[in-house]
Scaffold this active site. Structure first.
Site, PDB file in Angstrom:
ATOM      1  N   TYR A 167       0.842  -1.211   0.000  1.00 37.55           N
ATOM      2  CA  TYR A 167       0.000   0.000   0.000  1.00 37.55           C
ATOM      3  C   TYR A 167       0.878   1.263   0.000  1.00 37.55           C
ATOM      4  O   TYR A 167       0.637   2.200  -0.773  1.00 37.55           O
ATOM      5  CB  TYR A 167      -0.894  -0.056   1.236  1.00 37.55           C
ATOM      6  CG  TYR A 167      -1.888   1.069   1.390  1.00 37.55           C
ATOM      7  CD1 TYR A 167      -3.074   1.091   0.659  1.00 37.55           C
ATOM      8  CD2 TYR A 167      -1.659   2.104   2.302  1.00 37.55           C
ATOM      9  CE1 TYR A 167      -4.000   2.115   0.829  1.00 37.55           C
ATOM     10  CE2 TYR A 167      -2.583   3.122   2.472  1.00 37.55           C
ATOM     11  CZ  TYR A 167      -3.753   3.126   1.739  1.00 37.55           C
ATOM     12  OH  TYR A 167      -4.667   4.143   1.910  1.00 37.55           O
ATOM     13  N   LYS A 220       1.133   4.192  -2.787  1.00 32.53           N
ATOM     14  CA  LYS A 220       0.780   5.573  -2.441  1.00 32.53           C
ATOM     15  C   LYS A 220       1.981   6.519  -2.621  1.00 32.53           C
ATOM     16  O   LYS A 220       1.800   7.682  -2.996  1.00 32.53           O
ATOM     17  CB  LYS A 220       0.246   5.649  -1.010  1.00 32.53           C
ATOM     18  CG  LYS A 220      -1.093   4.909  -0.811  1.00 32.53           C
ATOM     19  CD  LYS A 220      -2.204   5.491  -1.652  1.00 32.53           C
ATOM     20  CE  LYS A 220      -3.580   4.942  -1.291  1.00 32.53           C
ATOM     21  NZ  LYS A 220      -4.634   5.455  -2.185  1.00 32.53           N
TER      22      LYS A 220
HETATM   23  P1  NAP Z   1     -13.433   2.659   1.415  1.00 33.63           P
HETATM   24  O1  NAP Z   1     -14.405   3.160   2.413  1.00 33.63           O
HETATM   25  O2  NAP Z   1     -12.989   1.250   1.481  1.00 33.63           O
HETATM   26  O3  NAP Z   1     -14.019   2.972  -0.051  1.00 33.63           O
HETATM   27  C1  NAP Z   1     -13.279   2.620  -1.177  1.00 33.63           C
HETATM   28  C2  NAP Z   1     -14.057   2.935  -2.428  1.00 33.63           C
HETATM   29  O4  NAP Z   1     -13.283   2.459  -3.559  1.00 33.63           O
HETATM   30  C3  NAP Z   1     -15.382   2.220  -2.473  1.00 33.63           C
HETATM   31  O5  NAP Z   1     -16.375   3.001  -3.108  1.00 33.63           O
HETATM   32  C4  NAP Z   1     -15.062   0.981  -3.312  1.00 33.63           C
HETATM   33  O6  NAP Z   1     -16.235   0.492  -3.913  1.00 33.63           O
HETATM   34  C5  NAP Z   1     -14.077   1.574  -4.334  1.00 33.63           C
HETATM   35  N1  NAP Z   1     -13.264   0.508  -4.949  1.00 33.63           N
HETATM   36  C6  NAP Z   1     -12.515  -0.423  -4.313  1.00 33.63           C
HETATM   37  N2  NAP Z   1     -11.989  -1.267  -5.205  1.00 33.63           N
HETATM   38  C7  NAP Z   1     -12.413  -0.860  -6.443  1.00 33.63           C
HETATM   39  C8  NAP Z   1     -12.208  -1.344  -7.764  1.00 33.63           C
HETATM   40  N3  NAP Z   1     -11.468  -2.431  -8.000  1.00 33.63           N
HETATM   41  N4  NAP Z   1     -12.794  -0.686  -8.789  1.00 33.63           N
HETATM   42  C9  NAP Z   1     -13.576   0.406  -8.564  1.00 33.63           C
HETATM   43  N5  NAP Z   1     -13.792   0.920  -7.322  1.00 33.63           N
HETATM   44  C10 NAP Z   1     -13.220   0.281  -6.286  1.00 33.63           C
HETATM   45  O7  NAP Z   1     -12.089   3.524   1.454  1.00 33.63           O
HETATM   46  P2  NAP Z   1     -11.816   5.036   1.952  1.00 33.63           P
HETATM   47  O8  NAP Z   1     -11.324   4.971   3.330  1.00 33.63           O
HETATM   48  O9  NAP Z   1     -12.958   5.896   1.612  1.00 33.63           O
HETATM   49  O10 NAP Z   1     -10.549   5.387   1.042  1.00 33.63           O
HETATM   50  C11 NAP Z   1     -10.634   6.145  -0.145  1.00 33.63           C
HETATM   51  C12 NAP Z   1      -9.227   6.477  -0.612  1.00 33.63           C
HETATM   52  O11 NAP Z   1      -8.540   7.189   0.406  1.00 33.63           O
HETATM   53  C13 NAP Z   1      -8.370   5.245  -0.903  1.00 33.63           C
HETATM   54  O12 NAP Z   1      -7.535   5.490  -1.998  1.00 33.63           O
HETATM   55  C14 NAP Z   1      -7.540   5.098   0.353  1.00 33.63           C
HETATM   56  O13 NAP Z   1      -6.342   4.417   0.105  1.00 33.63           O
HETATM   57  C15 NAP Z   1      -7.320   6.554   0.708  1.00 33.63           C
HETATM   58  N6  NAP Z   1      -6.985   6.766   2.116  1.00 33.63           N
HETATM   59  C16 NAP Z   1      -7.856   6.412   3.103  1.00 33.63           C
HETATM   60  C17 NAP Z   1      -7.488   6.644   4.422  1.00 33.63           C
HETATM   61  C18 NAP Z   1      -8.379   6.307   5.578  1.00 33.63           C
HETATM   62  O14 NAP Z   1      -7.944   6.442   6.722  1.00 33.63           O
HETATM   63  N7  NAP Z   1      -9.608   5.861   5.358  1.00 33.63           N
HETATM   64  C19 NAP Z   1      -6.255   7.217   4.716  1.00 33.63           C
HETATM   65  C20 NAP Z   1      -5.412   7.547   3.692  1.00 33.63           C
HETATM   66  C21 NAP Z   1      -5.783   7.335   2.382  1.00 33.63           C
HETATM   67  P3  NAP Z   1     -16.442  -1.047  -4.319  1.00 33.63           P
HETATM   68  O15 NAP Z   1     -15.844  -1.900  -3.243  1.00 33.63           O
HETATM   69  O16 NAP Z   1     -17.908  -1.155  -4.482  1.00 33.63           O
HETATM   70  O17 NAP Z   1     -15.724  -1.191  -5.648  1.00 33.63           O
END
Ligand code: NAP
Length: 250
Positions: free
Chosen positions: A158, A162
């Site tokens: 990851y 990133k």
């Molecule tokens: P999340 O709640 O798991 O949501 C992820 C989204 O991405 C969902 O809508 C999921 O929908 C979609 N997705 C996953 N695999 C996919 C695929 N193969 N094709 C198309 N869509 C896909 O994650 P989040 O926490 O909101 O994170 C969003 C972004 O922020 C990510 O890039 C994550 O790495 C980054 N981020 C998050 C955090 C944190 O603390 N939460 C921190 C730093 C960075 P489906 O499963 O329906 O496809």
């Protein structure tokens, strides 16, 4: 107060079914943008789209697509262009984790994470930038993570993706700047979503102790930074990494 107006702008948000992507879609819709929402789960996309239509009278279309499947990307964007005519804003937010210590990390866990979190973004940016170059305008915002800067045990795949996304974004920012296209990165810290929900309370507390602002982030915290970068307020800003992390990575 400065009002951000994105009327007549078309924005694509990946991973828009829940969490940070959903909040980004809400912010952009509230500012008046038309939206193409992408994720795999159609029901989640439909429910976000309906909410945006009801609350903001937004023009929204949903595209249930697996972005990890390379063959789907070109046809997906052809469809978006045929429905909307253009893309002004591309937010690459979809991302996954497959955590594990290096010694136990399977090849498949490495490949799956690098494929979605980095390679699919390269493919989408390459596709969309062709038309943005002709339009001499466009805003690309890639969602990385503070662990792409800091590193994190158990997340080598990851963090590599990133961190790679940051280098990719800066390079592309330099390539596209002369045509008025900006490319920026938002690097969230710990944000309360499904992705972080599965962590133990102990792990969450350990992270909180490293956050100077002393609270976990919310999806809206990230969405507001994205809205700013997508707006004319950020016209003179490119190749930047904006950490939305309560001060964690300073
Ligand atoms: P999340 O709640 O798991 O949501 C992820 C989204 O991405 C969902 O809508 C999921 O929908 C979609 N997705 C996953 N695999 C996919 C695929 N193969 N094709 C198309 N869509 C896909 O994650 P989040 O926490 O909101 O994170 C969003 C972004 O922020 C990510 O890039 C994550 O790495 C980054 N981020 C998050 C955090 C944190 O603390 N939460 C921190 C730093 C960075 P489906 O499963 O329906 O496809």
């Amino acid at each position: 107060m400065v009002k951000i107006d994105l009327q007549d702008k078309v924005a694509v948000v990946t991973g828009a079914g829940r969490g940070i992507g959903k909040a980004i879609a809400q912010s952009l819709a509230q500012a008046g943008a038309k939206l193409a929402l992408i994720a795999r789960t159609q029901s989640q996309l439909e429910s976000v789209a309906q909410e945006l239509r009801d609350k903001y009278s937004a023009q929204v279309a949903v595209f249930p697509v697996d972005l990890g499947d390379e063959a789907q990307i070109e046809p997906l964007f052809e469809e978006i262009y045929s429905q909307f005519g253009k893309i002004d804003i591309l937010v690459n937010n979809a991302g996954i984790t497959r955590d594990g210590l290096l010694m136990r990390m399977k090849d498949e866990d490495w490949d799956t994470v690098l494929n979605l979190n980095l390679r699919s973004i390269f493919l989408m940016v390459r596709t969309v930038s062709k038309r943005m170059l002709k339009a001499r305008a466009g805003k690309i915002i890639n969602i990385s993570s503070v662990v792409g800067i800091l590193g994190n045990p158990g997340q080598a795949n990851y963090c590599a993706a990133k961190a790679g996304l940051i280098g990719f974004s800066k390079s592309v920012a330099k390539e596209l700047a002369s045509r008025g296209i900006t490319v920026n990165v938002v690097a969230p810290g710990f944000i309360e979503t499904d992705m972080t929900e599965k962590m133990s309370d102990k792990a969450k507390e350990a992270i909180l102790s490293q956050v100077p602002l002393n609270r976990h982030g919310q999806p809206q915290d990230v969405a507001q930074a994205v809205l700013f970068l997508a707006s004319p307020l950020a016209d003179y800003l490119t190749g930047q990494v904006l950490c939305v992390d309560g001060g964690m990575a300073m």
